[in-house]
Design an enzyme around this catalytic site. Structure first.
Site, mmCIF file in Angstrom:
data_model
loop_
_atom_site.group_PDB
_atom_site.id
_atom_site.type_symbol
_atom_site.label_atom_id
_atom_site.label_comp_id
_atom_site.label_asym_id
_atom_site.label_seq_id
_atom_site.Cartn_x
_atom_site.Cartn_y
_atom_site.Cartn_z
ATOM 1 N N ARG A 52 -39.595 -81.565 -33.711
ATOM 2 C CA ARG A 52 -39.749 -82.543 -34.791
ATOM 3 C C ARG A 52 -41.125 -83.214 -34.724
ATOM 4 O O ARG A 52 -41.662 -83.658 -35.726
ATOM 5 C CB ARG A 52 -38.618 -83.583 -34.766
ATOM 6 C CG ARG A 52 -38.765 -84.650 -35.869
ATOM 7 C CD ARG A 52 -37.475 -85.395 -36.193
ATOM 8 N NE ARG A 52 -36.772 -85.863 -35.027
ATOM 9 C CZ ARG A 52 -37.150 -86.884 -34.245
ATOM 10 N NH1 ARG A 52 -38.227 -87.579 -34.534
ATOM 11 N NH2 ARG A 52 -36.431 -87.221 -33.191
ATOM 12 N N TYR A 105 -42.927 -83.142 -62.365
ATOM 13 C CA TYR A 105 -41.732 -82.519 -61.810
ATOM 14 C C TYR A 105 -40.604 -83.567 -61.838
ATOM 15 O O TYR A 105 -40.795 -84.712 -61.423
ATOM 16 C CB TYR A 105 -42.031 -82.071 -60.377
ATOM 17 C CG TYR A 105 -40.879 -81.364 -59.743
ATOM 18 C CD1 TYR A 105 -40.518 -80.084 -60.149
ATOM 19 C CD2 TYR A 105 -40.129 -81.973 -58.749
ATOM 20 C CE1 TYR A 105 -39.446 -79.441 -59.580
ATOM 21 C CE2 TYR A 105 -39.055 -81.315 -58.165
ATOM 22 C CZ TYR A 105 -38.721 -80.055 -58.591
ATOM 23 O OH TYR A 105 -37.648 -79.418 -58.028
ATOM 24 N N ASP A 177 -50.384 -83.475 -57.230
ATOM 25 C CA ASP A 177 -49.419 -82.403 -56.996
ATOM 26 C C ASP A 177 -50.010 -81.147 -57.615
ATOM 27 O O ASP A 177 -50.091 -81.013 -58.833
ATOM 28 C CB ASP A 177 -48.065 -82.753 -57.620
ATOM 29 C CG ASP A 177 -47.000 -81.684 -57.339
ATOM 30 O OD1 ASP A 177 -47.388 -80.524 -57.069
ATOM 31 O OD2 ASP A 177 -45.804 -82.010 -57.410
ATOM 32 N N LYS A 202 -42.871 -72.724 -53.844
ATOM 33 C CA LYS A 202 -43.247 -72.007 -55.052
ATOM 34 C C LYS A 202 -44.275 -70.924 -54.707
ATOM 35 O O LYS A 202 -43.972 -70.021 -53.972
ATOM 36 C CB LYS A 202 -43.758 -73.017 -56.083
ATOM 37 C CG LYS A 202 -42.845 -74.262 -56.229
ATOM 38 C CD LYS A 202 -41.474 -73.950 -56.767
ATOM 39 C CE LYS A 202 -40.487 -75.106 -56.667
ATOM 40 N NZ LYS A 202 -40.939 -76.392 -57.184
HETATM 41 C C1 LIG Z 1 -40.643 -77.687 -57.018
HETATM 42 C C2 LIG Z 1 -41.651 -78.740 -57.197
HETATM 43 C C3 LIG Z 1 -41.619 -79.901 -56.423
HETATM 44 C C4 LIG Z 1 -40.527 -80.177 -55.413
HETATM 45 O O1 LIG Z 1 -40.564 -79.238 -54.378
HETATM 46 P P1 LIG Z 1 -39.259 -78.826 -53.505
HETATM 47 O O2 LIG Z 1 -39.849 -77.891 -52.524
HETATM 48 O O3 LIG Z 1 -38.271 -78.221 -54.446
HETATM 49 O O4 LIG Z 1 -38.746 -80.090 -52.907
HETATM 50 C C5 LIG Z 1 -42.602 -80.843 -56.621
HETATM 51 N N1 LIG Z 1 -43.570 -80.681 -57.547
HETATM 52 C C6 LIG Z 1 -43.629 -79.568 -58.310
HETATM 53 C C7 LIG Z 1 -44.717 -79.439 -59.325
HETATM 54 C C8 LIG Z 1 -42.678 -78.568 -58.174
HETATM 55 O O5 LIG Z 1 -42.729 -77.480 -58.953
#
Ligand SMILES: *Cc1c(COP(=O)(O)O)cnc(C)c1O
Length: 393
Positions: A52, A105, A177, A202
């Site tokens: 961790r 998101y 992001d 992703k």
């Molecule tokens: C999927 C996504 C998230 C969240 O990510 P997780 O891995 O599902 O927690 C945040 N921002 C964007 C733009 C995303 O596509």
């Protein structure tokens, strides 16, 4: 970028001489007496103690991501949302003000709308694609400006450089992001952004088989975030880190193919008589195509489109598509499509002002299809959409 995607963070193991990245699943490490048990004392040179706190495989991924983003450091998390939550808690305290893109998101929007005010943090949501909106929202106690570009699901862009200049003048940090753009398309830190967020789930993992998240930035800014991650405990599993390292090696090659596929599918959809609107940053028709060309070195594989009767088309596509999966998420080798009804999103996730709502509707109508164009042969995707949509005509 192609060389760094493969080699950065992953030299041969000096003990085993293994060439491919290795996986260390051990939760604990044999130590010597005298090592501090405080997360705050961890430095680059602290030996491995407990997974961790830090793990060799997770650390290799963090080094790779920092190299790809051109930042000093990176902290990995169990998911993109764990990364976003930790970042908010790291930067913001009661009495602080957050300026955030009005459309992001959905879970990030819900977190900001529903949880942060409970902690005494004031949140102003604006359409950050207009720099003037950000300028007008900044206050003396604004500590963070949060962008998503291209933003889910509208694929609206924000000018990271212009927003960062304004935010920094006002004493606020900037987080971007960059999940949709990936480091192949955009390196927000090069435009001055302080924190770069990824859902590794992703494109960076790219195979649809591991959830993960990360924040990249300066070492001094991330030290406290790393302690917070250790205390919150939402750390990345070494196994997922290993899968994401394996996926990241081909990120530049995959993004080139995602972009080529998305452009082909977007042009086909634009020519389809029943499709009323297609939004893809790589199309000349994208309202911010000039910014897209200036800002993005890859337009990514995400596009949206509209048809007259969205719910009926959603039913047809979910029943009739043979290659494209009707499913959430994105950035996988498999193409994924989902219908996002406007009413639903406005009610649950976005909670916009009437003006912002009008702007959302102008973009999205009653609802939009979000298509993550995968790595299949684009001609097969086009044929699949053609046959699935045929009963509409
Ligand atoms: C999927 C996504 C998230 C969240 O990510 P997780 O891995 O599902 O927690 C945040 N921002 C964007 C733009 C995303 O596509």
């Amino acid at each position: 970028m192609r060389t760094a995607a493969i080699h950065a963070g992953n030299p041969p193991n000096p003990f085993t001489r293994s060439s491919a990245p290795d996986l260390v699943m051990s939760t604990t490490f044999v130590i010597e007496p005298g090592i501090s048990f405080s997360a705050d004392d961890i430095t680059e040179n602290t030996p491995w103690v407990y997974t961790r706190w830090g793990n060799p495989t997770v650390s290799q991924l963090e080094h790779k991501l920092a190299a790809l983003e051109g930042t000093e450091d990176c902290v990995a998390f169990a998911s993109g949302m764990a990364a976003i939550t930790a970042l908010f808690l790291h930067v913001l305290k009661p009495g602080d003000h957050l300026v955030m893109s009005d459309v992001t998101y959905a879970a990030a929007s819900e977190l900001a709308n529903d949880e942060l005010p409970r902690l005494g943090i004031e949140v102003t949501r604006v359409d950050t694609s207009q720099v003037a909106n950000v300028e007008a929202a900044l206050r003396p106690h604004t500590r963070l400006v949060y962008l998503e570009t291209p933003a889910n699901p509208l694929l609206r862009l924000s000018d990271v450089e212009a927003v960062t200049q304004l935010a920094h003048q006002a004493g606020a940090a900037v987080a971007v992001d960059s999940t949709f753009a990936t480091p192949v398309g955009l390196r927000p830190a090069a435009s001055g952004a302080d924190y770069v967020i990824h859902s590794l789930t992703k494109y960076i993992c790219g195979h649809g088989d591991a959830i993960g998240g990360a924040v990249a930035g300066r070492r001094s800014d991330l030290a406290g975030l790393r302690s917070l991650a250790i205390h919150m405990g939402g750390v990345l599993s070494p196994f997922n880190a290993w899968l994401i390292i394996r996926g990241a090696a081909t990120l530049p090659l995959r993004m080139a193919a995602h972009q080529a596929g998305a452009l082909a599918v977007a042009r086909y959809l634009e020519s389809h008589p029943l499709i009323t609107k297609v939004v893809y940053p790589g199309l000349e028709s994208h309202p911010q195509h000039e910014l897209a060309k200036r800002q993005l070195s890859n337009f990514s594989g995400m596009l949206t489109f509209q048809v007259a009767d969205g719910p009926r088309a959603a039913q047809l596509l979910s029943e009739r598509l043979e290659i494209i999966h009707y499913a959430v998420s994105l950035g996988h080798p498999r193409s994924l499509i989902i219908y996002l009804p406007t009413e639903d999103l406005l009610r649950s996730s976005f909670k916009l002002t009437p003006e912002q709502e009008a702007s959302y509707r102008a973009y999205a109508g009653e609802g939009i299809f979000r298509l993550s164009v995968g790595l299949e042969d684009p001609a097969d995707l086009i044929a699949d959409l053609e046959q699935a949509l045929a009963p509409l005509g």
